[in-house]
Write an enzyme that holds these catalytic residues in place. Structure first.
Site, PDB file in Angstrom:
ATOM      1  N   CYS A  91       0.823  -1.209   0.000  1.00  0.00           N
ATOM      2  CA  CYS A  91       0.000   0.000   0.000  1.00  0.00           C
ATOM      3  C   CYS A  91       0.864   1.269   0.000  1.00  0.00           C
ATOM      4  O   CYS A  91       1.561   1.514  -0.972  1.00  0.00           O
ATOM      5  CB  CYS A  91      -0.967  -0.057   1.178  1.00  0.00           C
ATOM      6  SG  CYS A  91      -2.409   0.991   0.987  1.00  0.00           S
ATOM      7  N   HIS A 191      -3.628  -5.809   2.033  1.00  0.00           N
ATOM      8  CA  HIS A 191      -3.452  -5.968   3.472  1.00  0.00           C
ATOM      9  C   HIS A 191      -4.023  -7.332   3.864  1.00  0.00           C
ATOM     10  O   HIS A 191      -4.534  -8.058   3.035  1.00  0.00           O
ATOM     11  CB  HIS A 191      -4.221  -4.879   4.238  1.00  0.00           C
ATOM     12  CG  HIS A 191      -3.791  -3.491   3.927  1.00  0.00           C
ATOM     13  ND1 HIS A 191      -2.562  -2.999   4.288  1.00  0.00           N
ATOM     14  CD2 HIS A 191      -4.429  -2.479   3.283  1.00  0.00           C
ATOM     15  CE1 HIS A 191      -2.475  -1.730   3.886  1.00  0.00           C
ATOM     16  NE2 HIS A 191      -3.596  -1.391   3.268  1.00  0.00           N
TER      17      HIS A 191
END
Lengths: 246, 457
Positions: A91, A191
Site C-alpha cells: 500500500c 493488506h
C-alpha cells in the site's frame, strides 16, 4: 552462519493497517524450519539496519511522505536492494518504493525508485474491500492472491517491472492489474496482512532471501487454506453483488 | 418567518413540529421496546430528527450538559460520570438518586450519535443534567448544538481500518470545534492527540490518565515532527505534555487520584482494569467541574459492577462467562491485561461487519502472545483470521465458529462439536486432544458485533 535478518521498516509510520504482521509471518516461518532468524522493528529515529528482508506497510498520508523522505536520506534500503536484499512493500509502502507518488493535496513526491511504478491520486472513490488477483509472469509460481485493499492511489507499472497479478475482484493498481515486482522487490495493495493470507508468497520471499532454488519444507498451513477458501468465497459474492448494483 | 434556529423562541409552527417530533420519538421507542425489536434508542430518534432537524438543540436548550468522547472508554466514563452526578441508569431514564441528588439523563446503551441522544433526551425532565457519550465523528456537531458545560476527552487511536478516519484528522476537527468554546475540557494529558484537540479551548483541566497504545501518537500534531515518550512526552518543536492538575498514580495500597492541591483520593471500583480506574478519575474531575466533589463522585462509582453488559458474568451454555468488549488494538491490549492474572479459559470472538470495520488486519496489532499457555477458543465469523493470527503468536487453540458452542468448549464440556470447522490444538493444527478438564468460569472477549450478538441472545 549469521541469522536471517527480517526488518519491519518504520512501524510507527507505516504500521497503520496491521502490516507489521508480515514480518512476524516471515520470521516465524523461517524459525519453524530451524533457520536462525532475527526480527527487528526499525523505528525512523535510528539508522535503518542492514537486513536480508525488508517489510514496508501501509500508513496515513503525512507519515507516508515522512517515511519516504527519511528512507531516501538514510540510503540503506536502496543499498541493501542493490546487494540482493528482498523487499515486500504494501500500500503506502508500495507507493514509496516506486518512482513517484502523489499525496492527498495533489503534490507529487519522489519515491525510492526501487520499482518502476508511478502512483497518482485517483479521482473516484477510495478502493476499499476484498482484493483477489491471479499471479502472472514467469517465476511467480504461487496460487491466487487474497487481501483487503484500502487506498486512493492509481499505480502504473512501467517497463522496468511487471504486475504481480491480474485483478479478479477489487481495484488493485486501477487498470486491471495488481501490484508489481522486479528482481527481489515486490509491491502490493493487499493488506490482511498479505503474507498471513498468502503463505506461498511468504515462502517465495524467504526462498529468495535464503538463496535456495528448491521449495521450502511445507508447514501444514491447514487453517490458512481454510481462511483463503473463505475469503475467496466472500470476495466472489462481493463481486456479483457489485456487478448487479451497477 | 421563523426565527433563526437557536435564537429566541421558535415560531408557533416550529414549536408545533418540535412537540410532534418529541411525541414521535417517545411513541416509536416505547413500541420498539414493547415489541422487543431492540433497545429503542435509534429508530425513534431518527424519525424525530426527520420531523424536526432542530430537535436535539431544542431538547438540550437550557440544560447543563457534559459530553464524553474518545476512542476507548466512552460508555464506561459516561456511566461513571452520570453515577457521580447522582443519576440512575438506563437509556433515557431520569432518576433521582436520593435527597439533594441531581436528576441526570444519559444515553447509557452506547447509542452515541444524534438519534441516540434524542432518544435519551425525549423523556428527560426539564431541569435534568445531560451526560452524553458522543461518537468521535459527531463531537464537533454536538459541541455546537449542546453548548456543553464540560467536555471529557479520553484518548484517540486507530479504529476501524476500512474507514478513512485518520485519527489526526479527528484531532484537528475536535480542535477547531473546541476553539473558543467556554466549556471546561477535561482531557487526558498523556495523549498528544487529545492535548492537541483540547488546546483551543478556553479552560482545560489536564489529567495524567496514562496511554498504553502509543503507535498512533508518535507524529507531532503541531509540526509533524516526532513525539518522544520520556518523562511525559514532547517534540523538538516545543509541543509537550502540559502539567497535569490530577494524576492517576499507583500507591502501595492501590490506585489513587493525586490532585495538584494535595488531595489523594483512592480509586476503588468493582469493574476491573487500570484503564477503568483512569476513566473513573476523568469522570470524577468532570463531576467536580459540575459541582460534585471528586471524593463524593468516586465513592458513588463503587456501586457500578457492569457497563451495558460489559464486565458482567453471564450464564451461557452452562458456563459462567465474563463478557468483555474490545474494539481496537488499544482496547484489546487493556483487556488482555485484565484476563492475564486469572488462569481461566479465554474465548476470543471476532466479526468483521460494518460496525466492526470490515478489515480485521488489526488483529496483528494485538499482543495475543499474552494468551500462550491458556486454554483458548477462537470464535466468530472471522475465527479463521483470528486462528491464523494465534498460530503465529504460538497460542494453542480450538476453533469453534458458534460463540455459545465455543464457550461450552472452553469450559471443557464434552460432546460439544461444531461441524462447521474441525481444526484443533497444536500450532501446526495437528490433533484433537479430546475432552479437557471442566472449568465453568470462562472469559469471553469479543469485538463489537461478536459481543452484542452474545449479549442479545
Amino acid at each position: 552462519m549469521a541469522p536471517l535478518r527480517v526488518i519491519v521498516v518504520y512501524p510507527e509510520l507505516l504500521g497503520t493497517y496491521g502490516d507489521g504482521g508480515n514480518g512476524v509471518v516471515l520470521a516465524k516461518r523461517a524459525s519453524w524450519r530451524g533457520i536462525d532468524t532475527t526480527l527487528i522493528e526499525a523505528t525512523a529515529d535510528q539508522r535503518l539496519p542492514e537486513g536480508d528482508l525488508y517489510c514496508l506497510g501501509g500508513g496515513e498520508d503525512a507519515p507516508q511522505t515522512e517515511a519516504a523522505e527519511i528512507l531516501a536520506s538514510d540510503g540503506m534500503l536502496g543499498r541493501s536492494v542493490a546487494n540482493g536484499a528482498v523487499v515486500l512493500a504494501v500500500c503506502a509502502g508500495y507507493q514509496i518504493i516506486g518512482r513517484t507518488f502523489t499525496d492527498a493535496h495533489g503534490v507529487a513526491h519522489p519515491g525510492l525508485g526501487l520499482l518502476d511504478v508511478e502512483t497518482k491520486r485517483g479521482a473516484g472513490r477510495r478502493a476499499v474491500g476484498e482484493l483477489v488477483a491471479e499471479p502472472i509472469g514467469a517465476g511467480l509460481d504461487i496460487p491466487t492472491l487474497s487481501g483487503f485493499e484500502n487506498h486512493a492511489g492509481l499505480s502504473v507499472v512501467g517497463h522496468g517491472a511487471q504486475p504481480l497479478g491480474r485483478v479478479r475482484v477489487g481495484v488493485g493498481n486501477g487498470d486491471g492489474t495488481e501490484g508489481a515486482w522486479s528482481g527481489r522487490v515486490v509491491g502490493t495493495y493487499c493488506h490482511g496482512p498479505v503474507l498471513a493470507r498468502n503463505p506461498a508468497l511468504a515462502d517465495l520471499l524467504l526462498g529468495w532471501a535464503l538463496g535456495v532454488d528448491t521449495p521450502l519444507a511445507p508447514l501444514g498451513d491447514h487453517r490458512e487454506e481454510l481462511l483463503r477458501a473463505e475469503r475467496l468465497r466472500a470476495a466472489s459474492r462481493f463481486r456479483s453483488w457489485r456487478f448487479r448494483s451497477h | 418567518m421563523s426565527s433563526p434556529e437557536g435564537l429566541g423562541a421558535p415560531s408557533p409552527a416550529a414549536s408545533w413540529r418540535l412537540g410532534l417530533a418529541v411525541r414521535a420519538v417517545r411513541v416509536i421507542n416505547r413500541g420498539v421496546r414493547l415489541l422487543r425489536l431492540g433497545s429503542g434508542t435509534v429508530a425513534g430518534g431518527r424519525v424525530g430528527l426527520a420531523i424536526a432537524p432542530g430537535l436535539l438543540r431544542s431538547l438540550l436548550a437550557g440544560r447543563t450538559t457534559a459530553l464524553v468522547s474518545g476512542t476507548n472508554g466512552k460508555t464506561t466514563t459516561t456511566r461513571l460520570l452520570a453515577v457521580a452526578l447522582g443519576a440512575g441508569s438506563g437509556a433515557g431514564s431520569t432518576e433521582v438518586a436520593g435527597p439533594g441528588a441531581t436528576a441526570v439523563v444519559t444515553n447509557a446503551t452506547g447509542s452515541n450519535m444524534p438519534a441516540g441522544h434524542v432518544a435519551a433526551l425525549a423523556d428527560a425532565a426539564p431541569g435534568a443534567m445531560a451526560v452524553l457519550e458522543v461518537d468521535e465523528g459527531y463531537l464537533p456537531e454536538l459541541v455546537a448544538t449542546a453548548r456543553p458545560a464540560v467536555v471529557v476527552l479520553l484518548n484517540l487511536s486507530r479504529d476501524q481500518l476500512d474507514r478513512t478516519n485518520e485519527v489526526r484528522m479527528t484531532a484537528n476537527r475536535w480542535r477547531a470545534a473546541l476553539a473558543g468554546s467556554p466549556a471546561t475540557v477535561v482531557a487526558n494529558a498523556d495523549d498528544p492527540l487529545v492535548v492537541w484537540a483540547a488546546g483551543g479551548a478556553q479552560r482545560c483541566v489536564w489529567v495524567a490518565a496514562g496511554l498504553r497504545w502509543r503507535f498512533d501518537a508518535v507524529g507531532c500534531p503541531a509540526c509533524e515532527g516526532r513525539i518522544r515518550f520520556c518523562d511525559g512526552w514532547g517534540c523538538d518543536c516545543g509541543y509537550r505534555r502540559p502539567e497535569p492538575a490530577v494524576a492517576v498514580e499507583d500507591s502501595g495500597g492501590g490506585v489513587v487520584a493525586a490532585f495538584a492541591d494535595g488531595r489523594r483520593l483512592p480509586v476503588e471500583l468493582r469493574i476491573p482494569g487500570r484503564f477503568n480506574q483512569a476513566n473513573a478519575v476523568l469522570a470524577a474531575v468532570a463531576a467536580e467541574a459540575l459541582g460534585v466533589r471528586a471524593a463524593v463522585g468516586l465513592r458513588a462509582m463503587q456501586s457500578v459492577d457492569a457497563i451495558a453488559g460489559r464486565f458482567a458474568v453471564h450464564s451461557i451454555a452452562g458456563a459462567q462467562a465474563r463478557l468483555l468488549l474490545a474494539k481496537n488494538p488499544a482496547g484489546w491490549a487493556e483487556l488482555l491485561d485484565i484476563v492475564g492474572p486469572s488462569r481461566q479459559p479465554v474465548v476470543v470472538g471476532i466479526n468483521a461487519r460494518v460496525a466492526d470495520g470490515r478489515d480485521p488486519s488489526w488483529l496483528w496489532d494485538v499482543p495475543f502472545e499474552a494468551l500462550r499457555g491458556r486454554r483458548v477458543v477462537a470464535t466468530g465469523e472471522r475465527c479463521l483470521d483470528l486462528s491464523v493470527r494465534l498460530r503465529y503468536a504460538e497460542v494453542d487453540h480450538d476453533i469453534v465458529r458458534d460463540p455459545r458452542h465455543a464457550i461450552a468448549r472452553a469450559a471443557g464440556f464434552t460432546g460439544v462439536a461444531d461441524p462447521s470447522v474441525a481444526l484443533n490444538r497444536g500450532a501446526d493444527g495437528a490433533t484433537d486432544v479430546g475432552a479437557v478438564e471442566v472449568n465453568a468460569k470462562v472469559e469471553f472477549i469479543g469485538n463489537y458485533t461478536a459481543f452484542h450478538d452474545l449479549l442479545g441472545r
